[in-house]
Motif scaffolding. Structure first.
Motif, PDB file in Angstrom:
ATOM      1  N   ARG A   1     -14.962   0.692 -13.695  1.00 59.11           N
ATOM      2  CA  ARG A   1     -13.538   0.642 -14.020  1.00 59.11           C
ATOM      3  C   ARG A   1     -12.747   0.613 -12.711  1.00 59.11           C
ATOM      4  O   ARG A   1     -12.969   1.447 -11.832  1.00 59.11           O
ATOM      5  CB  ARG A   1     -13.164   1.857 -14.857  1.00 59.11           C
ATOM      6  N   ILE A   2     -11.832  -0.371 -12.602  1.00 60.99           N
ATOM      7  CA  ILE A   2     -10.995  -0.541 -11.417  1.00 60.99           C
ATOM      8  C   ILE A   2      -9.591  -0.072 -11.753  1.00 60.99           C
ATOM      9  O   ILE A   2      -8.984  -0.552 -12.714  1.00 60.99           O
ATOM     10  CB  ILE A   2     -10.977  -2.007 -10.952  1.00 60.99           C
ATOM     11  N   TYR A   3      -9.089   0.857 -10.961  1.00 63.13           N
ATOM     12  CA  TYR A   3      -7.702   1.290 -11.047  1.00 63.13           C
ATOM     13  C   TYR A   3      -6.953   0.614  -9.895  1.00 63.13           C
ATOM     14  O   TYR A   3      -7.375   0.704  -8.739  1.00 63.13           O
ATOM     15  CB  TYR A   3      -7.597   2.810 -10.888  1.00 63.13           C
ATOM     16  N   TYR A   4      -5.842  -0.058 -10.185  1.00 63.72           N
ATOM     17  CA  TYR A   4      -5.057  -0.690  -9.102  1.00 63.72           C
ATOM     18  C   TYR A   4      -3.588  -0.571  -9.437  1.00 63.72           C
ATOM     19  O   TYR A   4      -3.208  -0.522 -10.592  1.00 63.72           O
ATOM     20  CB  TYR A   4      -5.473  -2.153  -8.899  1.00 63.72           C
ATOM     21  N   TRP A   5      -2.767  -0.512  -8.347  1.00 60.82           N
ATOM     22  CA  TRP A   5      -1.330  -0.359  -8.528  1.00 60.82           C
ATOM     23  C   TRP A   5      -0.609  -0.961  -7.335  1.00 60.82           C
ATOM     24  O   TRP A   5      -1.150  -1.108  -6.246  1.00 60.82           O
ATOM     25  CB  TRP A   5      -0.967   1.108  -8.711  1.00 60.82           C
ATOM     26  N   LYS A   6       0.611  -1.316  -7.585  1.00 57.20           N
ATOM     27  CA  LYS A   6       1.453  -1.961  -6.561  1.00 57.20           C
ATOM     28  C   LYS A   6       2.266  -0.884  -5.858  1.00 57.20           C
ATOM     29  O   LYS A   6       2.857  -0.018  -6.502  1.00 57.20           O
ATOM     30  CB  LYS A   6       2.375  -2.985  -7.217  1.00 57.20           C
ATOM     31  N   ALA A   7       2.302  -0.960  -4.526  1.00 56.14           N
ATOM     32  CA  ALA A   7       3.074   0.015  -3.736  1.00 56.14           C
ATOM     33  C   ALA A   7       4.556  -0.247  -3.940  1.00 56.14           C
ATOM     34  O   ALA A   7       5.006  -1.400  -3.970  1.00 56.14           O
ATOM     35  CB  ALA A   7       2.700  -0.084  -2.273  1.00 56.14           C
ATOM     36  N   GLN A   8       5.342   0.807  -4.102  1.00 56.63           N
ATOM     37  CA  GLN A   8       6.778   0.703  -4.325  1.00 56.63           C
ATOM     38  C   GLN A   8       7.510   1.119  -3.046  1.00 56.63           C
ATOM     39  O   GLN A   8       7.009   1.921  -2.251  1.00 56.63           O
ATOM     40  CB  GLN A   8       7.191   1.630  -5.474  1.00 56.63           C
ATOM     41  N   ASN A   9       8.744   0.545  -2.864  1.00 57.12           N
ATOM     42  CA  ASN A   9       9.554   1.027  -1.732  1.00 57.12           C
ATOM     43  C   ASN A   9      10.074   2.415  -2.055  1.00 57.12           C
ATOM     44  O   ASN A   9       9.950   2.907  -3.173  1.00 57.12           O
ATOM     45  CB  ASN A   9      10.699   0.053  -1.421  1.00 57.12           C
ATOM     46  N   SER A  10      10.678   3.030  -1.075  1.00 58.45           N
ATOM     47  CA  SER A  10      11.042   4.440  -1.238  1.00 58.45           C
ATOM     48  C   SER A  10      12.052   4.644  -2.343  1.00 58.45           C
ATOM     49  O   SER A  10      11.977   5.597  -3.107  1.00 58.45           O
ATOM     50  CB  SER A  10      11.610   4.989   0.092  1.00 58.45           C
ATOM     51  N   SER A  11      13.015   3.692  -2.489  1.00 61.36           N
ATOM     52  CA  SER A  11      14.044   3.887  -3.525  1.00 61.36           C
ATOM     53  C   SER A  11      13.443   3.764  -4.917  1.00 61.36           C
ATOM     54  O   SER A  11      13.709   4.562  -5.804  1.00 61.36           O
ATOM     55  CB  SER A  11      15.179   2.875  -3.339  1.00 61.36           C
ATOM     56  N   LYS A  12      12.594   2.770  -5.138  1.00 58.36           N
ATOM     57  CA  LYS A  12      11.973   2.604  -6.455  1.00 58.36           C
ATOM     58  C   LYS A  12      10.977   3.703  -6.743  1.00 58.36           C
ATOM     59  O   LYS A  12      10.806   4.140  -7.861  1.00 58.36           O
ATOM     60  CB  LYS A  12      11.291   1.240  -6.547  1.00 58.36           C
ATOM     61  N   ARG A  13      10.290   4.170  -5.721  1.00 58.69           N
ATOM     62  CA  ARG A  13       9.289   5.211  -5.917  1.00 58.69           C
ATOM     63  C   ARG A  13       9.946   6.488  -6.405  1.00 58.69           C
ATOM     64  O   ARG A  13       9.387   7.256  -7.149  1.00 58.69           O
ATOM     65  CB  ARG A  13       8.543   5.459  -4.607  1.00 58.69           C
ATOM     66  N   ASN A  14      11.152   6.674  -5.949  1.00 57.57           N
ATOM     67  CA  ASN A  14      11.844   7.881  -6.406  1.00 57.57           C
ATOM     68  C   ASN A  14      12.315   7.750  -7.859  1.00 57.57           C
ATOM     69  O   ASN A  14      12.484   8.740  -8.540  1.00 57.57           O
ATOM     70  CB  ASN A  14      13.052   8.166  -5.499  1.00 57.57           C
ATOM     71  N   ARG A  15      12.578   6.508  -8.253  1.00 52.86           N
ATOM     72  CA  ARG A  15      13.135   6.319  -9.590  1.00 52.86           C
ATOM     73  C   ARG A  15      12.088   6.366 -10.712  1.00 52.86           C
ATOM     74  O   ARG A  15      12.374   6.755 -11.807  1.00 52.86           O
ATOM     75  CB  ARG A  15      13.885   4.981  -9.681  1.00 52.86           C
ATOM     76  N   ARG A  16      10.889   5.914 -10.455  1.00 55.87           N
ATOM     77  CA  ARG A  16       9.887   5.839 -11.537  1.00 55.87           C
ATOM     78  C   ARG A  16       8.514   6.176 -11.008  1.00 55.87           C
ATOM     79  O   ARG A  16       8.251   6.088  -9.812  1.00 55.87           O
ATOM     80  CB  ARG A  16       9.887   4.449 -12.175  1.00 55.87           C
TER      81      ARG A  16
ATOM     82  N   GLY B   1      -3.107 -11.753 -12.541  1.00 49.67           N
ATOM     83  CA  GLY B   1      -1.750 -11.313 -12.845  1.00 49.67           C
ATOM     84  C   GLY B   1      -1.092 -10.480 -11.765  1.00 49.67           C
ATOM     85  O   GLY B   1      -0.183  -9.697 -12.056  1.00 49.67           O
ATOM     86  N   LEU B   2      -1.535 -10.615 -10.503  1.00 50.85           N
ATOM     87  CA  LEU B   2      -0.912  -9.872  -9.410  1.00 50.85           C
ATOM     88  C   LEU B   2       0.429 -10.492  -9.064  1.00 50.85           C
ATOM     89  O   LEU B   2       0.686 -11.680  -9.322  1.00 50.85           O
ATOM     90  CB  LEU B   2      -1.826  -9.867  -8.192  1.00 50.85           C
ATOM     91  N   GLU B   3       1.293  -9.699  -8.477  1.00 49.02           N
ATOM     92  CA  GLU B   3       2.591 -10.212  -8.054  1.00 49.02           C
ATOM     93  C   GLU B   3       2.464 -10.706  -6.605  1.00 49.02           C
ATOM     94  O   GLU B   3       1.875 -10.028  -5.752  1.00 49.02           O
ATOM     95  CB  GLU B   3       3.649  -9.122  -8.143  1.00 49.02           C
ATOM     96  N   PRO B   4       3.004 -11.897  -6.316  1.00 48.74           N
ATOM     97  CA  PRO B   4       2.923 -12.413  -4.941  1.00 48.74           C
ATOM     98  C   PRO B   4       3.693 -11.494  -3.959  1.00 48.74           C
ATOM     99  O   PRO B   4       4.616 -10.771  -4.329  1.00 48.74           O
ATOM    100  CB  PRO B   4       3.570 -13.793  -5.029  1.00 48.74           C
ATOM    101  N   PHE B   5       3.248 -11.597  -2.689  1.00 46.48           N
ATOM    102  CA  PHE B   5       3.949 -10.933  -1.593  1.00 46.48           C
ATOM    103  C   PHE B   5       4.129  -9.441  -1.894  1.00 46.48           C
ATOM    104  O   PHE B   5       5.213  -8.892  -1.811  1.00 46.48           O
ATOM    105  CB  PHE B   5       5.310 -11.604  -1.353  1.00 46.48           C
ATOM    106  N   SER B   6       2.963  -8.806  -2.347  1.00 51.27           N
ATOM    107  CA  SER B   6       3.009  -7.390  -2.733  1.00 51.27           C
ATOM    108  C   SER B   6       1.874  -6.638  -2.056  1.00 51.27           C
ATOM    109  O   SER B   6       0.859  -7.223  -1.630  1.00 51.27           O
ATOM    110  CB  SER B   6       2.891  -7.214  -4.247  1.00 51.27           C
ATOM    111  N   HIS B   7       2.050  -5.320  -1.980  1.00 47.95           N
ATOM    112  CA  HIS B   7       1.098  -4.411  -1.356  1.00 47.95           C
ATOM    113  C   HIS B   7       0.405  -3.630  -2.464  1.00 47.95           C
ATOM    114  O   HIS B   7       1.052  -2.917  -3.225  1.00 47.95           O
ATOM    115  CB  HIS B   7       1.842  -3.460  -0.405  1.00 47.95           C
ATOM    116  N   TYR B   8      -0.932  -3.790  -2.610  1.00 50.45           N
ATOM    117  CA  TYR B   8      -1.694  -3.176  -3.688  1.00 50.45           C
ATOM    118  C   TYR B   8      -2.715  -2.195  -3.133  1.00 50.45           C
ATOM    119  O   TYR B   8      -3.225  -2.365  -2.019  1.00 50.45           O
ATOM    120  CB  TYR B   8      -2.432  -4.230  -4.512  1.00 50.45           C
ATOM    121  N   THR B   9      -3.029  -1.188  -3.972  1.00 53.09           N
ATOM    122  CA  THR B   9      -4.078  -0.212  -3.674  1.00 53.09           C
ATOM    123  C   THR B   9      -5.009  -0.144  -4.886  1.00 53.09           C
ATOM    124  O   THR B   9      -4.554  -0.206  -6.036  1.00 53.09           O
ATOM    125  CB  THR B   9      -3.483   1.173  -3.421  1.00 53.09           C
ATOM    126  N   LEU B  10      -6.324   0.016  -4.662  1.00 56.32           N
ATOM    127  CA  LEU B  10      -7.265   0.120  -5.778  1.00 56.32           C
ATOM    128  C   LEU B  10      -8.415   1.042  -5.419  1.00 56.32           C
ATOM    129  O   LEU B  10      -8.664   1.323  -4.238  1.00 56.32           O
ATOM    130  CB  LEU B  10      -7.805  -1.260  -6.186  1.00 56.32           C
TER     131      LEU B  10
END
Length: 1195
Positions: free
Chosen positions: A863-878, A898-907
């Motif tokens: 099982r692969i868990y992956y998520w997109k890194a958020q900027n500081s303002s968005k990270r605070n909101r959700r 289904g990845l978003e272009p020009f994004s920073h991901y961690t898995l």
């Protein structure tokens, strides 16, 4: 030699005493059988077996035969008396005695007179044991004398008078039968008015002119001599009177008001009343102080004669006859007295005694008056007979005690009164004989089931033997109360069943010895008509068939006979009889009647009937087709432990042949009321051999099926319980899975009651580790379907087996299955995780597998868990949203779509087993490259002027990279919707506002705007706007009230006050109205919009190369042209188009719901009908030109 069968029966008591017949002190009559072998050495006193009647009337034209037959051992000799003295037949040449008989033959045919031999005769039969005598036989010849000569004067009388014509026949022996006829030997008609009396006279209640005749003749018929004597004719002449005077009734016979009548008991009482009167009287009968016996009373001779048959003492009394007509009524009372010749209450019976025994002779008789009883010994009055100390006389009883052989004799009892006498012979035979069984050895009795079976044991012995019955060669004396033992030794089985079949032994014992005899009993199935002939109505000339299907015992051969109206079938070739059918062809009216099928075997007979009605031909109705009728008469035969034969009779197929039979069974022991499929057989078969399981209480039913469907089920067959046996199968679906890390849960599908094969169903559960050397561990459980083994190592393979057993034994050895003890969470994370970015939306992940021992369970996958890194303002909101992808099995790589272009991901990656997830691998970070941006978020036109328009927009919501520039394209649209040349502008990425100058005034423009990154151009957004006609800040897209015709100012002069302008505007308004009407008519006719052809000529250069397959609009749909044009087809008044806020989304238009714009950014709602109802306000036309456009077309 046999015992006389008596009606009395003795049943065995409920206390189960031995079935023994005690005959020792029996007083009932005994008769020594004349068995030839028995008579060789057995003496017996004489017994009269045949004699002539007491009153013996003979025919004088034939020889006289006086019968006297007797039996005895030694054979008796015979002698006769006539008129009380010895009749020496040797001295009369005309008299002979038949050899070995006492019958006399008197030959009067050759010579001699019959009158000489009139008299009272008595026969005596004698041997060394005694003498028997016959009745007194009164011999008289019959007589049929002639009428005496007499001269009869004619009878003359007036109309209405009464008349009696006397007959007065001569006295004959026996009395003659009287009847009246004419000269033509025709019986004279009789009625209530004219009738014949009991004395033979002819009575007229009143005469009529038609009674006049000269040949009233009375005839007397003497039946014994078959002669008829005739009286002289009587002449009667009736004179017609002017009027006949009516009169009340008077009796012609009997005379007076009362009379007496005597009759003997047992005879027919005949009472007669004949009355005269005018009109003719009617006779009624009553009994005073009583009622007439219903079943014995009859009215004869037009109710003038009352007859009571079998008259008894209770019929004595007064009887009244009432004669009644319209003028009155009279009555006559007849006093009836019933007398009685002697009749037996208890006649003496023969006694067979052994020396030293006691016995009794009883002679009881009754009569009116009471008869006198007298005894004779060997034909001599007992008073003068030799004395016997063993004999004592007590009125009507003789008591014997301690008899000896010298006591043997024949006793006669005479009961007499004035009306007759009774004489009975009864011998006392003192014998000493061991038992002798007279029934034939090994007699075979064949009896139909459910009927009584009578097994004979005819026995003779003195003293009288006791009788016992046994069943089987070594059976004990029968003790069941289902048997009935008759006093003659016959054994009766009231309702014989199949299990009654076998051998039975009769044993007879007395003090002199013992005898036994074996007989055999076979019980046969009854013959039955299982398909009876049915009532039929057929047309004349057609064919009819009666079916008679017979079922019988296979050892009996039936014969089937057809009858018509209880007689033989007509000898006609149209009647054909085969095994089961009677067929009649070319039916005629004479063929109607009752047809009976009779099935006979040597043991029984059954019959069934049906009526045939023949009618005139009518149009043949169409046959009725339906599903079959249910089968019937189910029977089980050949009943074995694991099989049985089922047979049945098909029901009517209702004109559609039966194709198959479906057999179902019910297990009343385990699943009562639930029917299961057993088997199917072809429709031509009516038997089936069924395989059975042990310990099941079976019932069967059968359904028939034809092309129209399936019949209702038959009635259930009888139940059949099979014997118990060990199970023949083991539980299925055996599994071993742990619910905890330290246990093993063994489960299985239990056997149902049908599969248990016997009582006491249990399961033997066995297990051991697969990779060890341990012995099997076993446990026996019941009424469960799982067993938990505790204390096991984590996730270790086990070998498992589950075996069924019951009280009868074990099932076969079960198969071994493999299971595992309980799982635990994996201990190790996948290693060497790395990511390869394929493109801006897809990445490939690789990892090393986790060792199997570390998984500690069944590998489910990774099982692969992956998520997109958020900027500081968005990270605070959700909260960070993590996505999960699971890859089944042992895969070591997977794709992340289904990845978003020009994004920073961690898995990270985790291994998964049946218990859950293991620890996560170290996080891996990757970036996706740039992609093309989305369309600008909004586009609006502000500050329109005569030659300039200002555009404002918002950047794309998803830039998918770093924006490099915007591209703006625009082109004019003339009044005919033709597109002008396209202008292309590049705008820096940091701009969100741009002003276009040097545009044509009062001209519509179409704009296309899209953003670009290094990856390429994004989607475009479009908008239209119009330059103004003055310097005022009029919106490029006019507000709704522009269409109302408001005047617009000129840039040079104020023409609003000019007269020519006012006239021009009126003309424009009229023209607009006409155009609106034309457009409305064209819309209703379903034409295409002209904008389509115009845009085809001036297509957007960005769109023109695109084809329908690429997502362009090849044709504007007119599927909704019949609907009104929808609101919002043009740009709103604020010239702003926002995807998120637009009221006219694609959900409201067309078929699609995933996109709101074409690739050129044009709004789909401009060309396609809206699906849902819109608010009523606003413009209703999307193509009608506004006043400004109309004015521009004139410039």
């Amino acid at each position: 030699m046999q015992l006389k069968i008596m009606p009395k029966k003795k049943r065995l008591s409920a206390g189960r005493v031995p079935l023994i017949l005690f005959l020792c002190q029996m007083i009932s009559a005994l008769e020594v059988p004349l068995d030839p072998k028995l008579l060789e050495d057995l003496v017996q006193p004489p017994t009269i077996t045949q004699q002539s009647p007491k009153d013996y009337i003979i025919d004088p034209r034939e020889n006289i035969v006086i019968q006297c037959e007797a039996k005895g051992k030694p054979p008796p000799s015979f002698s006769w008396t006539r008129n009380g003295t010895h009749f020496d037949i040797d001295k009369d040449l005309l008299v002979t005695m038949k050899p070995d008989s006492g019958t006399l033959i008197i030959n009067i045919m050759s010579e001699g007179k019959v009158e000489i031999y009139e008299g009272v005769y008595q026969c005596t039969a004698r041997n060394e044991r005694g003498a028997a005598i016959s009745n007194n036989i009164v011999v008289r010849p019959s007589r049929s004398p002639l009428w005496t000569k007499e001269k009869l004067e004619p009878i003359i009388l007036q109309n209405g008078q009464p008349l009696v014509l006397p007959c007065r026949p001569p006295v004959g022996l026996p009395s003659p039968i009287i009847f009246w006829m004419d000269n033509s030997f025709q019986r004279l008609p009789q009625s209530e008015r004219v009738s014949q009396g009991l004395n033979g006279d002819l009575y007229f209640s009143n005469v009529l002119p038609e009674d006049t005749r000269e040949d009233y003749i009375c005839y007397a018929r003497f039946n014994h001599t078959q002669t008829i004597q005739q009286k002289q004719p009587i002449s009667v002449k009736v004179i017609s009177a002017k009027s006949s005077r009516e009169r009340p009734p008077t009796f012609l016979t009997p005379e007076g008001n009362a009379s007496n009548k005597e009759e003997l008991r047992g005879n027919v009482l005949s009472l007669e009343c004949i009355a005269e009167g005018l009109p003719t009287p009617v006779i009624y009968w009553i009994k005073e102080d009583g009622t007439l016996p219903i079943n014995r009373t009859f009215y004869r001779n037009f109710q003038k004669t009352l007859q009571i048959i079998q008259v008894s003492e209770a019929d004595s009394g007064n009887y009244q006859c009432i004669a009644k007509n319209a003028l009155g009524a009279i009555h006559h009372t007849i006093s009836v007295t019933v007398k009685a010749a002697p009749y037996w209450i208890m006649a003496p019976q023969n006694l067979v005694l052994s020396p030293g025994e006691d016995g009794t002779l009883i002679c009881r008789a009754n009569g009116i008056p009471k008869p006198r009883i007298s005894w004779l010994l060997n034909g001599v009055p007992i008073e003068i007979a030799p004395d016997d100390p063993s004999r004592k006389i007590d009125g009507d009883t003789i008591i014997f005690s301690n008899v000896q052989e010298r006591s043997s004799a024949v006793y006669q009892c005479n009961a007499s009164n004035e009306y007759g006498y009774l004489l009975a012979n009864a011998f006392v035979n003192v014998l000493a004989e061991p038992p002798r069984i007279l029934t034939s050895v090994n007699t075979l009795y064949q009896i139909i089931a459910n009927r009584p079976a009578l097994l004979d044991c005819a026995v003779f012995g003195s003293p009288l033997p006791t009788i016992e019955w046994f069943k089987g060669a070594k059976g004990s004396a029968l003790r069941e109360d289902i048997y009935v033992l008759h006093e003659n030794g016959t054994l009766e089985i009231p309702v014989a069943q199949k299990d009654s079949t076998g051998s039975y032994t009769c044993v007879a014992r007395n003090k002199l010895g013992m005898a036994k005899n074996e007989v055999h009993l076979e019980i046969k199935d009854p013959t039955r008509i299982i398909k009876q002939p049915e009532y039929a109505i057929v047309q004349r000339g057609s064919t009819v068939s009666f079916e008679c299907r017979v079922k019988h015992d296979h050892t009996l051969i039936p014969t089937v006979t057809w009858l018509k109206d209880n007689g033989e079938l007509p000898n006609d070739g149209r009647f054909t009889v085969d095994k089961d059918h009677l067929v009649i062809v070319d039916v005629s009216d004479d063929d109607g009647g009752t047809y009976t099928c009779v099935a006979n075997t040597t043991l029984d007979s059954v019959s069934a009937s049906a009526v045939l009605s023949v009618v005139a031909p009518t149009p043949t109705p169409a046959p009725i087709y339906d599903v079959p009728n249910p089968p019937f008469d189910l029977e089980l035969t050949n009943q074995l432990d694991k099989s049985v034969q089922l047979s049945w009779t098909p029901g009517d197929d209702n004109n559609s042949p039966i194709t198959k039979f479906i057999i179902e069974y019910e297990d009343a022991m385990h699943e009562a009321g639930l029917w299961h499929h057993q088997t199917e057989v072809p429709g031509t078969q009516t038997t089936a051999q069924l395989k059975l399981s042990p310990y099941v209480n079976y019932s069967f039913r059968v359904m028939a099926e034809n092309n129209l469907g399936r019949s209702l089920p038959s009635e259930a067959s009888e139940q059949y319980l099979t014997k118990a046996a060990e199970p023949d199968k083991n539980p299925a679906t055996v599994e071993g899975l742990g619910s905890e890390p330290d246990n093993l849960v063994i489960t299985w599908k239990p056997l149902n009651g049908f599969e248990s094969n016997g009582p006491g169903l249990q399961y033997k559960v066995s297990w051991r580790q697969r990779d060890g050397d341990d012995e099997w561990t076993s446990v026996v459980v019941a009424n469960v379907s799982k067993y938990i083994v505790s204390g096991t190592p984590t996730f270790v393979p086990y070998l498992i087996k589950v075996q069924a057993l019951n009280d009868m034994g074990f099932a076969p050895e079960p198969p071994v299955v493999m299971g595992h003890s309980g799982e635990d969470l994996p201990m190790v994370a996948p290693g060497n995780v790395h990511v390869n970015v394929v493109n801006s939306t897809l990445a490939e992940v690789h990892w090393d597998p986790v060792p199997l021992k570390s998984i500690r369970g069944h590998l489910q996958g990774y099982r692969i868990y992956y998520w997109k890194a958020q900027n500081s303002s968005k990270r605070n909101r959700r909260h960070i949203e993590k996505k999960i992808l699971t890859f089944q099995g042992s895969k070591t790589h997977g794709m992340l779509p289904g990845l978003e272009p020009f994004s920073h991901y961690t898995l990270n990656v985790r291994v998964v087993n049946g218990k859950g997830e293991g620890p996560a691998s170290p996080d891996r970070v990757f970036n996706t490259p740039e992609g093309v941006p989305s369309a600008p978020s909004s586009l609006k036109i502000v500050n329109p002027t005569l030659d300039s328009l200002t555009l404002e927009w918002d950047p794309p919501s998803h830039p998918n990279g770093i924006l490099t520039e915007y591209t703006l394209k625009y082109q004019p649209i003339n009044s005919t919707h033709e597109l002008g040349p396209l202008v292309d502008l590049k705008i820096p990425a940091n701009k969100t506002r741009w002003t276009l100058k040097n545009l044509n005034f009062s001209t519509r423009y179409k704009f296309y705007l899209y953003a670009q990154t290094s990856a390429g151009s994004g989607s475009q957004i479009t908008e239209e706007a119009v330059t103004t006609v003055n310097e005022g800040k009029m919106a490029g897209i006019l507000p709704p009230d522009v269409g109302a015709g408001k005047a617009m100012a000129s840039r040079q002069v104020d023409i609003a006050t000019q007269g020519w302008f006012i006239g021009l505007m009126c003309a424009v308004a009229l023209l607009i109205l006409i155009l609106l009407i034309v457009c409305f008519i064209r819309r209703n006719k379903g034409g295409k919009y002209p904008v389509k052809e115009k845009e085809d000529a001036h297509a957007d250069p960005e769109i023109q190369p695109m084809k329908e397959d690429d997502g362009t609009f090849g044709e504007y749909s007119d599927a909704e042209d019949h609907k009104p044009l929808k609101k919002g087809s043009r740009t709103p008044s604020d010239r702003t188009v926002k995807k998120e806020d637009s009221d006219d989304s694609l959900v409201d238009y067309g078929e699609g719901v995933n996109g709101q714009f074409n690739e050129d950014g044009s709004f789909i709602g401009q060309y396609s009908g809206k699906k849902e109802k819109e608010p009523a306000e606003g413009n209703e036309s999307s193509e009608a030109p506004s006043p400004v456009n109309a004015m521009n077309s004139f410039v």
